[in-house]
Design an enzyme around this catalytic site. Structure first.
Site, mmCIF file in Angstrom:
data_model
loop_
_atom_site.group_PDB
_atom_site.id
_atom_site.type_symbol
_atom_site.label_atom_id
_atom_site.label_comp_id
_atom_site.label_asym_id
_atom_site.label_seq_id
_atom_site.Cartn_x
_atom_site.Cartn_y
_atom_site.Cartn_z
ATOM 1 N N LYS A 24 0.835 -1.205 0.000
ATOM 2 C CA LYS A 24 0.000 0.000 0.000
ATOM 3 C C LYS A 24 0.872 1.257 0.000
ATOM 4 O O LYS A 24 0.654 2.173 -0.787
ATOM 5 C CB LYS A 24 -0.940 0.001 1.206
ATOM 6 C CG LYS A 24 -1.901 1.188 1.214
ATOM 7 C CD LYS A 24 -2.684 1.302 2.509
ATOM 8 C CE LYS A 24 -3.740 0.251 2.625
ATOM 9 N NZ LYS A 24 -4.633 0.488 3.793
ATOM 10 N N GLU A 70 10.508 -5.349 3.811
ATOM 11 C CA GLU A 70 10.640 -6.685 3.230
ATOM 12 C C GLU A 70 10.249 -6.686 1.759
ATOM 13 O O GLU A 70 10.951 -7.243 0.901
ATOM 14 C CB GLU A 70 9.773 -7.696 3.996
ATOM 15 C CG GLU A 70 10.178 -7.923 5.440
ATOM 16 C CD GLU A 70 9.417 -7.045 6.420
ATOM 17 O OE1 GLU A 70 9.293 -7.434 7.591
ATOM 18 O OE2 GLU A 70 8.941 -5.961 6.006
ATOM 19 N N GLY A 85 -4.740 -4.413 5.447
ATOM 20 C CA GLY A 85 -3.913 -5.388 4.746
ATOM 21 C C GLY A 85 -4.404 -6.816 4.840
ATOM 22 O O GLY A 85 -4.456 -7.546 3.844
ATOM 23 N N ARG A 86 -4.790 -7.235 6.055
ATOM 24 C CA ARG A 86 -5.176 -8.633 6.223
ATOM 25 C C ARG A 86 -6.575 -8.934 5.713
ATOM 26 O O ARG A 86 -7.020 -10.074 5.761
ATOM 27 C CB ARG A 86 -5.038 -9.047 7.690
ATOM 28 C CG ARG A 86 -5.799 -8.185 8.684
ATOM 29 C CD ARG A 86 -5.309 -8.474 10.102
ATOM 30 N NE ARG A 86 -5.916 -7.620 11.107
ATOM 31 C CZ ARG A 86 -5.525 -6.388 11.402
ATOM 32 N NH1 ARG A 86 -4.528 -5.836 10.720
ATOM 33 N NH2 ARG A 86 -6.110 -5.697 12.355
ATOM 34 N N GLU A 121 -3.789 -10.978 14.688
ATOM 35 C CA GLU A 121 -3.365 -9.585 14.536
ATOM 36 C C GLU A 121 -4.526 -8.641 14.833
ATOM 37 O O GLU A 121 -4.329 -7.535 15.330
ATOM 38 C CB GLU A 121 -2.835 -9.347 13.118
ATOM 39 C CG GLU A 121 -2.160 -7.992 12.944
ATOM 40 C CD GLU A 121 -1.368 -7.880 11.664
ATOM 41 O OE1 GLU A 121 -0.192 -8.289 11.650
ATOM 42 O OE2 GLU A 121 -1.930 -7.395 10.654
ATOM 43 N N HIS A 125 -2.673 -37.636 12.471
ATOM 44 C CA HIS A 125 -1.430 -38.367 12.722
ATOM 45 C C HIS A 125 -0.355 -37.459 13.303
ATOM 46 O O HIS A 125 0.822 -37.822 13.315
ATOM 47 C CB HIS A 125 -0.938 -39.012 11.415
ATOM 48 C CG HIS A 125 -1.881 -40.041 10.882
ATOM 49 N ND1 HIS A 125 -1.751 -41.382 11.167
ATOM 50 C CD2 HIS A 125 -2.987 -39.914 10.112
ATOM 51 C CE1 HIS A 125 -2.730 -42.050 10.571
ATOM 52 N NE2 HIS A 125 -3.499 -41.187 9.926
ATOM 53 N N LYS A 184 9.579 -3.410 14.115
ATOM 54 C CA LYS A 184 10.052 -2.790 12.879
ATOM 55 C C LYS A 184 10.999 -1.632 13.179
ATOM 56 O O LYS A 184 12.040 -1.466 12.540
ATOM 57 C CB LYS A 184 8.860 -2.260 12.069
ATOM 58 C CG LYS A 184 8.054 -3.320 11.339
ATOM 59 C CD LYS A 184 6.967 -2.639 10.522
ATOM 60 C CE LYS A 184 6.141 -3.638 9.744
ATOM 61 N NZ LYS A 184 5.101 -2.966 8.931
#
Length: 545
Positions: free
Chosen positions: A209, A215, A269-270, A355, A386, A514
């Site tokens: 955005k 990153e 964002g999410r 979050e 399992h 950050k």
């Protein structure tokens, strides 16, 4: 308007739930089913192609009524209207929260600051369709005239998890394009993904955005450097597109303004896969399937907005989560999709849920004195059986689990589907019923074991049962049903946040790390380490030497 800000523990419903909990906390699910023979019908919801069975939860009709009373007393209905109406409900960032508008039909009206945003949303959808069609058909090519074969999505957080999860979930519907996802700033990750790609036929979709996320920009820069080793610099504009709201930063990177797909402040964002962040989804499965995904999500939005709480899927699931988290003190929930296609869904929901609702300050700015948020984890069945099911069956922790299954498989292999679904149904029944000492003894005696061996083995084979599960049985994994499923979890997040009196749509908790990382990176680059705690100091020294 601001959201209601009611401490749930001060409500009459909360007090009633506390008293009720003392009466029901030790009641076994088997006894609840014996007492109420119609339980499966009264504690289930049928909606479209969804069947939600929550009867295997440690509740009765009184529990359900009191949970609904709590939702009403904290004014969830008022909050829902503000949410869909475009009010600034993300108050700490002064933003509306309108991912639901991204999947609304073009004839709807959703107003933010007095402006209907749907025409803008529709225009971006048309741009996504036009671009996807051109790339898929091969009419829009790379700088040498070759059609694209590979799409590389570069983003992190919601700019990666959402598109990656949906793309992998809908792999059955994918076209000829190969889609790759680069997220981690780990250099090995980006270089491994670039290895083997043909720069002449690779399209990069950079999703950020602000176009300033460390990153994403690091990975995008590495990808661009790799690309210009094989192509002229001016060809970057034909092989890189961006999803961003920061046009100057994007054009400075070398991406043509025509190849920028915009975002809005009111898209978190999410929750952004429904926007141009989902461009890689549209490229992978075609715009028609992407549009159908949006339609499914919109239908769930409408169900959530307009259905009475007693029959409202996100409301019921959200309130059940609160019941276990705040009264049974169950800290985690397992999400078990019985479809390998959905193997990324638990990781996607980890971000969405943890979050959003991992907060310890309420909407009044006061510290909370009750539990919020839940730890989300899971893997696909039958693999999970399992692995960690031992802990759920016989461990010391209460772990509510949600099972997601489909009546029909996509490749129509009925033999495999029957075996898969036999496990799906058996596990929830086994978790509910357990196995008594008498049943264990009967089973062991049939093996002609000695009395000593019987006595030795019996304790280890007893299952207490009474482990709560919710079952979602859906007709088939389609773009539409997947859209509805993801929207269901999004709205459940909203329900929980309103009841817990927290802001679900900011994420200040990711900022501190950050900030420190930026400071430490500068120290690493200059080898001038400033004051840190003794542990960090020693670690940095070891890394730099």
């Amino acid at each position: 308007m601001t959201l209601p800000a009611i401490n749930p523990t001060t409500t009459k419903a909360w007090e009633a739930l506390k008293s009720h909990f003392e009466n029901i906390k030790d009641v076994h699910l088997k006894d609840l089913f014996t007492k109420h023979t119609n339980r499966a019908n009264t504690l289930s919801i049928s909606w479209n192609d969804f069947y939600v069975d929550y009867s295997k939860n440690r509740i009765d009709e009184t529990t359900k009524k009191l949970l609904v009373d709590l939702a009403k007393e904290v004014k969830l209905d008022e909050a829902i209207q503000q949410y869909f109406g475009g009010s600034i409900i993300n108050e700490t960032e002064e933003r509306a929260v309108l991912h639901s508008a991204l999947r609304a039909p073009s004839n709807h009206t959703v107003t933010v600051d007095g402006k209907n945003v749907i025409p803008e949303v529709t225009a971006v959808k048309e741009k996504i369709k036009r671009f996807s069609d051109q790339i898929i058909s091969g009419s829009l090519t790379g700088h040498t005239g070759k059609a694209f074969t590979d799409i590389v999505n570069i983003g992190i957080g919601g700019s990666d998890l959402g598109p990656a999860m949906i793309t992998e979930s809908l792999e059955f519907y994918k076209n000829h394009l190969n889609v790759h996802f680069i997220s981690n700033v780990d250099g090995d990750h980006v270089h491994q993904n670039l290895k083997g790609l043909d720069p002449e036929t690779t399209l990069f979709v950079v999703v950020s955005k602000t176009f300033s996320t460390q990153e994403t920009l690091s990975n995008a820069t590495t990808a661009r450097n790799w690309f210009v080793q094989h192509a002229p610099k001016e060809a970057v504009s034909k092989h890189f597109v961006a999803v961003s709201s920061n046009i100057p930063n994007v054009t400075n990177f070398g991406i043509a303004e025509d190849n920028i797909f915009p975002l809005w402040d009111w898209v978190g964002g999410r929750f952004s896969l429904w926007s141009a962040v989902g461009l890689s989804i549209s490229l992978s499965v075609g715009y028609e399937n992407f549009e159908t995904l949006l339609e499914g999500a919109h239908e769930m939005d409408e169900h959530f907005k307009n259905t009475a709480f007693e029959e409202n899927i996100p409301v019921i699931l959200g309130m059940l989560s609160i019941w276990y988290n705040n009264f049974f003190n169950a800290e985690s929930e397992a999400i078990i999709p019985y479809s390998q296609y959905l193997h990324r869904l638990p990781a996607y929901l980890q971000q969405g849920i943890m979050e959003s609702n991992g907060k310890s300050v309420d909407r009044n700015g006061d510290p909370v004195d009750y539990q919020t948020g839940t730890i989300i984890w899971g893997e696909p069945g039958t693999n999970a059986q399992h692995a960690f099911f031992q802990l759920i069956h016989q461990g010391t922790k209460l772990i509510p689990a949600e099972f997601i299954g489909f009546k029909h498989s996509l490749f129509e292999d009925q033999d495999h589907q029957d075996k898969l679904m036999a496990n799906f149904f058996a596990q929830t029944e086994a978790l509910m019923n357990g196995k008594t000492e008498a049943e264990v003894l009967d089973e062991l005696k049939s093996k002609n074991l000695s009395e000593e061996k019987l006595k030795q083995l019996t304790p280890f084979k007893i299952f207490d049962g009474n482990k709560p599960t919710t079952t979602l049985l859906i007709d088939k994994l389609t773009p539409k049903s997947l859209g509805a499923l993801v929207s269901m979890y999004e709205q459940r997040i909203f329900v929980q946040g309103i009841v817990w009196n927290i802001f679900s749509y900011d994420q200040w908790g990711v900022e501190l790390g950050k900030q420190l990382a930026t400071k430490i990176l500068s120290e690493i680059n200059t080898t001038q380490v400033s004051d840190h705690d003794s542990s960090t100091q020693a670690l940095l020294k070891r890394y730099l030497n």
